[in-house]
Design an enzyme around this catalytic site. Structure first.
Site, PDB file in Angstrom:
ATOM      1  N   ILE A  77      29.984  39.210  38.560  1.00 40.78           N
ATOM      2  CA  ILE A  77      28.774  40.006  38.375  1.00 40.78           C
ATOM      3  C   ILE A  77      27.909  39.395  37.279  1.00 40.78           C
ATOM      4  CG2 ILE A  77      27.889  42.245  37.631  1.00 40.78           C
ATOM      5  CD1 ILE A  77      30.304  43.543  38.959  1.00 40.78           C
ATOM      6  N   SER A 181      32.137  51.635  35.824  1.00 42.15           N
ATOM      7  CA  SER A 181      32.777  51.399  37.117  1.00 42.15           C
ATOM      8  C   SER A 181      32.792  52.701  37.886  1.00 42.15           C
ATOM      9  CB  SER A 181      34.218  50.905  36.927  1.00 42.15           C
ATOM     10  OG  SER A 181      34.956  50.966  38.150  1.00 42.15           O
ATOM     11  N   TYR A 194      42.377  51.973  32.713  1.00 47.48           N
ATOM     12  CA  TYR A 194      41.067  51.393  33.021  1.00 47.48           C
ATOM     13  C   TYR A 194      40.089  52.483  33.440  1.00 47.48           C
ATOM     14  CZ  TYR A 194      37.544  48.521  35.409  1.00 47.48           C
ATOM     15  OH  TYR A 194      36.363  47.937  35.825  1.00 47.48           O
ATOM     16  N   LYS A 198      36.513  53.271  31.408  1.00 47.54           N
ATOM     17  CA  LYS A 198      35.190  53.200  32.024  1.00 47.54           C
ATOM     18  C   LYS A 198      34.491  54.557  32.025  1.00 47.54           C
ATOM     19  CE  LYS A 198      34.827  48.838  32.910  1.00 47.54           C
ATOM     20  NZ  LYS A 198      33.739  48.024  32.306  1.00 47.54           N
ATOM     21  N   THR A 229      34.877  40.717  43.756  1.00 47.96           N
ATOM     22  CA  THR A 229      35.118  39.738  42.705  1.00 47.96           C
ATOM     23  C   THR A 229      36.621  39.576  42.538  1.00 47.96           C
ATOM     24  OG1 THR A 229      35.199  41.380  40.915  1.00 47.96           O
ATOM     25  CG2 THR A 229      33.030  40.492  41.490  1.00 47.96           C
TER      26      THR A 229
END
Length: 289
Positions: A77, A181, A194, A198, A229
């Site tokens: 990104i 995210s 995670y 976020k 990704t």
């Protein structure tokens, strides 16, 4: 540690920052918390792209974007953002703690005929794309070291970085774009801590928007969905998860890094100077439905 693509006569010198977000001198910016960098993932890297748009800024203007992913790669990104902004006429400077990553990215952009300058001036905008996840699993399996590592990189580091950038931005009516995210809205079971980190960025966006409004600095948040990704390959390859996303939300495809760049470019431009405190999903579906 490798330096930037060229010498930068800015108000700072570049070295590795803990979040993998950028490369600044701990001495010149007084970042005592950088001492914790050694415990952070060695895979974290950084992309910094100061850019100057002649139609919007003074001759000393410098617009900055930053990427932190597992590695600085052409399919990330951050690279897509740098490429898009350079194509729009921005002057992009890339830095990474691995010199070969810098050389690879700069070479690729120059081969497209894009100008990669050797110097930058002030800072008009900052984009923080910090992302590290050393553990696949629930929060119940995460020890204190994992919690500290992920929250330091994904949450605390962007906040402290912006605080250090502020003296270079507050007289320029700049813009800040944090990158969260879709997991902040719809937690993914295998990305426990995670998800939490976020989610924290959504709160940081609102808080900093209020704090920086008197300085005419806008703070917004890009919320990428499932983007193709290296970082998201486990999610993309989870057929059951992808099928559920298609069935429940009508998701028709996996996103590409290029899907994120237009929004970032807009939020960093004067056209978005009356937008602040917003978190905007680029996901092929809306978490607010």
């Amino acid at each position: 540690m490798a330096g930037p693509q060229a010498s930068l006569p800015c108000a700072w010198r570049m070295v590795g920052l803990a979040l993998g977000g950028c490369w600044f001198s701990a001495a010149s910016l007084h970042l005592p918390w950088l001492s914790a960098a050694g415990v952070l993932s060695s895979r974290v890297s950084a992309l910094i792209s100061p850019m100057y748009f002649p139609q919007y800024a003074s001759s000393t203007g410098c617009w900055t974007t930053q990427e932190s992913t597992g590695q600085l790669k052409l399919g990330s990104i951050g690279f897509a953002i740098a490429q898009h902004l350079a194509q729009d006429g921005a002057h992009v400077i890339i830095s990474n703690r691995k010199q070969h990553n810098v050389d690879h990215a700069v070479t690729a952009l120059r081969e497209e005929g894009l100008h990669m300058p050797e110097h930058c001036g002030g800072v008009d905008f900052l984009v923080c794309v910090a992302g590290v996840n050393p553990l696949t699993g629930s929060t119940l399996r995460s020890n204190e070291q994992i919690w500290d590592k992920i929250l330091d990189v994904n949450g605390k580091a962007p906040a402290l970085l912006l605080s250090q950038f502020l003296p270079n931005m507050e007289s320029r009516q700049g813009s800040v774009v944090l990158v969260s995210s879709i997991a902040a809205y719809t937690p993914i079971p295998c990305l426990g801590v995670y998800n939490v980190s976020k989610t924290a960025l959504l709160g940081l966006t609102k808080t900093r928007a209020v704090e920086l409004a008197p300085k005419n600095i806008c703070v917004n948040c890009l919320v990428p969905g499932i983007i193709n990704t290296d970082f998201s390959h486990l999610t993309v390859e989870d057929q059951a998860f992808m099928e559920s996303m298609k069935k429940i939300y009508g998701l028709q495809r996996v996103g590409q890094p290029e899907d994120c760049v237009g929004l970032v470019s807009f939020l960093c431009s004067p056209d978005a100077s009356y937008i602040t405190g917003e978190s905007i999903a680029v996901a092929g579906w809306s978490p607010h439905l």
